[in-house]
Scaffold this motif. Structure first.
Motif, PDB file in Angstrom:
ATOM      1  N   HIS A 198      46.470  31.528  39.996  1.00  0.00           N
ATOM      2  CA  HIS A 198      45.304  32.211  40.551  1.00  0.00           C
ATOM      3  C   HIS A 198      45.069  33.529  39.809  1.00  0.00           C
ATOM      4  CE1 HIS A 198      45.525  29.851  44.523  1.00  0.00           C
ATOM      5  NE2 HIS A 198      46.487  29.403  43.747  1.00  0.00           N
ATOM      6  N   TRP A 249      38.441  34.781  34.049  1.00  0.00           N
ATOM      7  CA  TRP A 249      37.085  35.050  34.517  1.00  0.00           C
ATOM      8  C   TRP A 249      36.658  36.470  34.160  1.00  0.00           C
ATOM      9  CZ3 TRP A 249      32.647  33.341  35.016  1.00  0.00           C
ATOM     10  CH2 TRP A 249      31.673  33.909  35.846  1.00  0.00           C
ATOM     11  N   ASP A 250      37.575  37.404  34.222  1.00  0.00           N
ATOM     12  CA  ASP A 250      37.287  38.775  33.808  1.00  0.00           C
ATOM     13  C   ASP A 250      36.796  38.808  32.365  1.00  0.00           C
ATOM     14  OD1 ASP A 250      37.191  41.534  33.523  1.00  0.00           O
ATOM     15  OD2 ASP A 250      39.355  41.785  33.403  1.00  0.00           O
ATOM     16  N   PHE A 282      40.925  34.566  43.483  1.00  0.00           N
ATOM     17  CA  PHE A 282      41.474  35.274  42.326  1.00  0.00           C
ATOM     18  C   PHE A 282      41.982  36.668  42.669  1.00  0.00           C
ATOM     19  CE2 PHE A 282      38.274  33.030  39.268  1.00  0.00           C
ATOM     20  CZ  PHE A 282      38.945  31.841  39.447  1.00  0.00           C
ATOM     21  N   TRP A 283      41.219  37.361  43.498  1.00  0.00           N
ATOM     22  CA  TRP A 283      41.434  38.809  43.605  1.00  0.00           C
ATOM     23  C   TRP A 283      41.669  39.290  45.017  1.00  0.00           C
ATOM     24  CZ3 TRP A 283      36.379  38.385  40.664  1.00  0.00           C
ATOM     25  CH2 TRP A 283      36.641  38.080  39.310  1.00  0.00           C
ATOM     26  N   GLY A 339      41.863  34.555  37.352  1.00  0.00           N
ATOM     27  CA  GLY A 339      41.100  35.788  37.488  1.00  0.00           C
ATOM     28  C   GLY A 339      40.999  36.556  36.180  1.00  0.00           C
ATOM     29  N   SER A 374      34.850  33.122  44.053  1.00  0.00           N
ATOM     30  CA  SER A 374      36.243  33.173  43.610  1.00  0.00           C
ATOM     31  C   SER A 374      36.987  34.419  44.070  1.00  0.00           C
ATOM     32  CB  SER A 374      36.305  33.095  42.078  1.00  0.00           C
ATOM     33  OG  SER A 374      35.679  34.234  41.493  1.00  0.00           O
ATOM     34  N   ALA A 375      36.297  35.387  44.645  1.00  0.00           N
ATOM     35  CA  ALA A 375      36.968  36.639  45.014  1.00  0.00           C
ATOM     36  C   ALA A 375      38.197  36.419  45.893  1.00  0.00           C
ATOM     37  CB  ALA A 375      35.982  37.589  45.688  1.00  0.00           C
ATOM     38  N   TYR A 384      36.082  44.349  42.777  1.00  0.00           N
ATOM     39  CA  TYR A 384      36.486  44.081  41.407  1.00  0.00           C
ATOM     40  C   TYR A 384      35.760  45.042  40.486  1.00  0.00           C
ATOM     41  CZ  TYR A 384      38.143  41.510  37.448  1.00  0.00           C
ATOM     42  OH  TYR A 384      38.778  41.168  36.289  1.00  0.00           O
ATOM     43  N   ASP A 421      31.482  35.134  41.059  1.00  0.00           N
ATOM     44  CA  ASP A 421      32.157  36.341  41.529  1.00  0.00           C
ATOM     45  C   ASP A 421      32.460  36.240  43.021  1.00  0.00           C
ATOM     46  OD1 ASP A 421      32.293  37.804  39.147  1.00  0.00           O
ATOM     47  OD2 ASP A 421      30.451  38.933  39.524  1.00  0.00           O
TER      48      ASP A 421
END
Length: 205
Positions: A72, A79-80, A102-103, A76, A98-99, A108, A95
């Motif tokens: 995960h 994707w960044d 991923f994050w 991220g 997936s927040a 972000y 964004d």
């Protein structure tokens, strides 16, 4: 050892109908087996309770991650690196979708065009013992499902910018198929929960 996450979708109405002091035991048993059974080693993908039991939960293990959260994290990171090369509508949808995956729902801000997630994981006042990584109530799952409806039809179009711009990726997610697979699996988790009006819980192991 790295951080691992067990993912459940749960019937929130059923869980709230159970006395608060019993809920954590029920969630733990669904995720980890009876009394943390040492041989509770389920295969990747979906696991549903025995037909003789109340079907208020299902467990999902992401494929090829060994339940580790590292995949995960690295998705991220990919994707960044990728999001600057994606058109705004698709970037914004992914964004938001997936927040939580991923994050952890955090704002972000590594990009100058950082964003604030519209869906952020909740907390629960009765979950005092569980080590929670992800806690999404049914209305938040529904919002993510709407985002997935925007992401899914165009996910394959990210292959070309991924292959062109991410020339030396490192970590667990090194190519577009592994990135796409993890995002699609999250789409399945969100979709299965949304169809039932259920919640999503991720527990640290």
């Amino acid at each position: 050892m790295g951080v691992c996450m067990e993912v459940l979708i749960v019937d929130w109405a059923h869980l709230e109908s159970v006395p608060a002091e019993r809920r954590e035991d029920l969630v733990e048993e669904a995720a980890f087996g009876p009394d943390h059974a040492y041989d509770y080693d389920l295969p990747p993908g979906w696991t549903w309770p025995d037909p003789t039991q109340a079907r208020w939960w299902a467990r999902y293990e992401f494929l090829d991650t060994m339940t580790s959260y590292k995949a995960h994290f690295w998705a991220g990171e990919r994707w960044d690196e990728l999001r600057a090369f994606v058109d705004a509508p698709q970037r914004d949808a992914l964004d938001q979708f997936s927040a939580p995956l991923f994050w952890d729902g955090s704002t972000y801000a590594s990009q100058t065009s950082g964003f604030s997630p519209t869906v952020e994981p909740d907390t629960c006042d009765w979950a005092t013992r569980l080590d929670v990584m992800l806690w999404l109530l049914p209305n938040e799952v529904a919002a993510l499902h709407r985002c997935w409806g925007q992401v899914e039809p165009h996910l394959g179009s990210l292959r070309e910018p991924f292959d062109r711009h991410l020339t030396e990726p490192i970590g667990w997610i090194q190519d577009f198929p592994s990135f796409s697979r993890l995002v699609t699996e999250w789409g399945d988790v969100v979709s299965q929960a949304a169809r039932r009006g259920w919640a999503v819980i991720g527990l640290r192991t």
